[in-house]
Design a protein around this motif. Sequence first.
Motif, short mmCIF file in Angstrom:
data_model
loop_
_atom_site.label_atom_id
_atom_site.label_comp_id
_atom_site.label_asym_id
_atom_site.label_seq_id
_atom_site.Cartn_x
_atom_site.Cartn_y
_atom_site.Cartn_z
N ARG A 1 4.80 -9.14 -2.54
CA ARG A 1 5.43 -8.47 -1.41
C ARG A 1 4.48 -7.48 -0.72
NH1 ARG A 1 9.61 -7.53 -5.25
NH2 ARG A 1 9.24 -5.28 -5.07
N GLY A 2 3.25 -7.39 -1.22
CA GLY A 2 2.28 -6.51 -0.59
C GLY A 2 2.53 -5.04 -0.82
N ARG A 3 3.27 -4.70 -1.87
CA ARG A 3 3.61 -3.29 -2.11
C ARG A 3 2.58 -2.59 -2.98
NH1 ARG A 3 8.45 -1.64 -0.26
NH2 ARG A 3 9.83 -3.26 0.56
N VAL A 4 1.73 -3.33 -3.66
CA VAL A 4 0.67 -2.74 -4.48
C VAL A 4 -0.62 -3.53 -4.28
CG1 VAL A 4 2.29 -1.85 -6.22
CG2 VAL A 4 1.26 -4.12 -6.53
N LEU A 5 -1.73 -2.89 -4.63
CA LEU A 5 -3.04 -3.54 -4.55
C LEU A 5 -3.43 -4.23 -5.85
CD1 LEU A 5 -5.09 -0.83 -2.63
CD2 LEU A 5 -4.25 -3.01 -1.73
N ALA A 6 -2.83 -3.79 -6.96
CA ALA A 6 -3.19 -4.34 -8.26
C ALA A 6 -2.02 -4.14 -9.21
CB ALA A 6 -4.46 -3.68 -8.81
N ALA A 7 -1.99 -4.94 -10.28
CA ALA A 7 -0.87 -4.84 -11.21
C ALA A 7 -1.23 -5.41 -12.57
CB ALA A 7 0.36 -5.59 -10.66
N ARG B 1 -7.88 -9.35 -3.61
CA ARG B 1 -9.30 -9.66 -3.41
C ARG B 1 -9.94 -8.75 -2.37
NH1 ARG B 1 -7.69 -15.30 -3.70
NH2 ARG B 1 -8.33 -16.18 -5.70
N LEU B 2 -9.18 -8.35 -1.36
CA LEU B 2 -9.74 -7.50 -0.32
C LEU B 2 -10.08 -6.11 -0.85
CD1 LEU B 2 -7.44 -8.39 2.73
CD2 LEU B 2 -9.77 -9.19 2.27
N ALA B 3 -9.38 -5.71 -1.93
CA ALA B 3 -9.62 -4.39 -2.51
C ALA B 3 -10.45 -4.47 -3.78
CB ALA B 3 -8.29 -3.71 -2.81
N ALA B 4 -10.80 -5.66 -4.21
CA ALA B 4 -11.45 -5.84 -5.52
C ALA B 4 -12.77 -5.09 -5.63
CB ALA B 4 -11.68 -7.33 -5.79
N ARG B 5 -13.55 -5.09 -4.55
CA ARG B 5 -14.85 -4.40 -4.62
C ARG B 5 -14.65 -2.89 -4.80
NH1 ARG B 5 -19.69 -4.67 -0.06
NH2 ARG B 5 -21.11 -3.18 -1.08
N ASP B 6 -13.76 -2.31 -4.01
CA ASP B 6 -13.53 -0.86 -4.11
C ASP B 6 -12.85 -0.48 -5.41
OD1 ASP B 6 -14.45 0.24 -1.45
OD2 ASP B 6 -13.07 -1.31 -0.76
#
Length: 297
Positions: free
Chosen positions: A140-146, A275-280
């Motif tokens: 649902r796009g509510r978190v960046l990771a889980a 994946r878009l946030a994986a580097r950061d």
Amino acid sequence: MIDYPAARAVAMIVQTGSFEKAARALNITPSAVSQRVKLLEERLGTVLIERGTPCTATEKGAWLCRHVEHVGMLEKGLMEHLPGLADTASPQRVTLNIATNADSLGTWFLPAISEFARNTGYLLNIALDDEDHTADWLRRGRVLAAVTTLPTPVQGCQTTALGRLRYHATASPDFVARHFPHGVTREAMSQAPAITFNHKDTLQQDWIRQVLGGTVDHPTHWLPSTQGFVAASLAGMGWALNPAPLVRDHLSAGRLVELVPGACLDRALYWQVNRLAARDLAPLTKSIIATARRHLE
């Protein structure tokens, strides 16, 4: 083009829970916040904020908030390399939204995220849900990771196996003597009260199926607290599936006993990150994996 002041207003309302608190955080008036959100919702033709106490994001609003998170991470990295671009005012700190299950948070997860927060300056908003349902927060796009039990990557995410969180079916010696004098049978199980976290919690029934070969309807107390499970078990309130790290010493001391010695239940856990946030989030992922592998099976 995205109206970033309006998008940041939406994200801050969701983060703080109200228009007034968002206004204070952004150093503008509540009417300015309301106007920004109204104009953006009219432009997009959709509601972004569910007005209430607290205010929450709609599905579309949640996606916008995640975009603001991505932008915030990019800006933070840019300012670290080009500090001259930073405003003279105190920079707004970036809050990252992450989901995990309560048992991980109560055993191994907190040391991992604490290290990341100390070293990076990010703020964290931790959402709690059953480990079988945290993947829905990613969808649902509510978190960046889980932390989740889903080994298959959610669309747009990458996954890493963390290990297995082991559970013991435990109760006080007195409880076992009273309710299972002849061992764990279907009849005894149908009368002995269990302790269940919430209606999503299937651990007790999963253990029953593993031990008895089928489900058994049984009475239960409802107690949404990982540490409360252990305390209630010690107090003789019921039997429960407790994480091994929390009951190891109690089992060794005899304060708790296993209903069926050696009959453990393991839950495989995975770390999924957008994946878009994986580097950061690489430092967080590194800390999560290292901590999990020290504490999980």
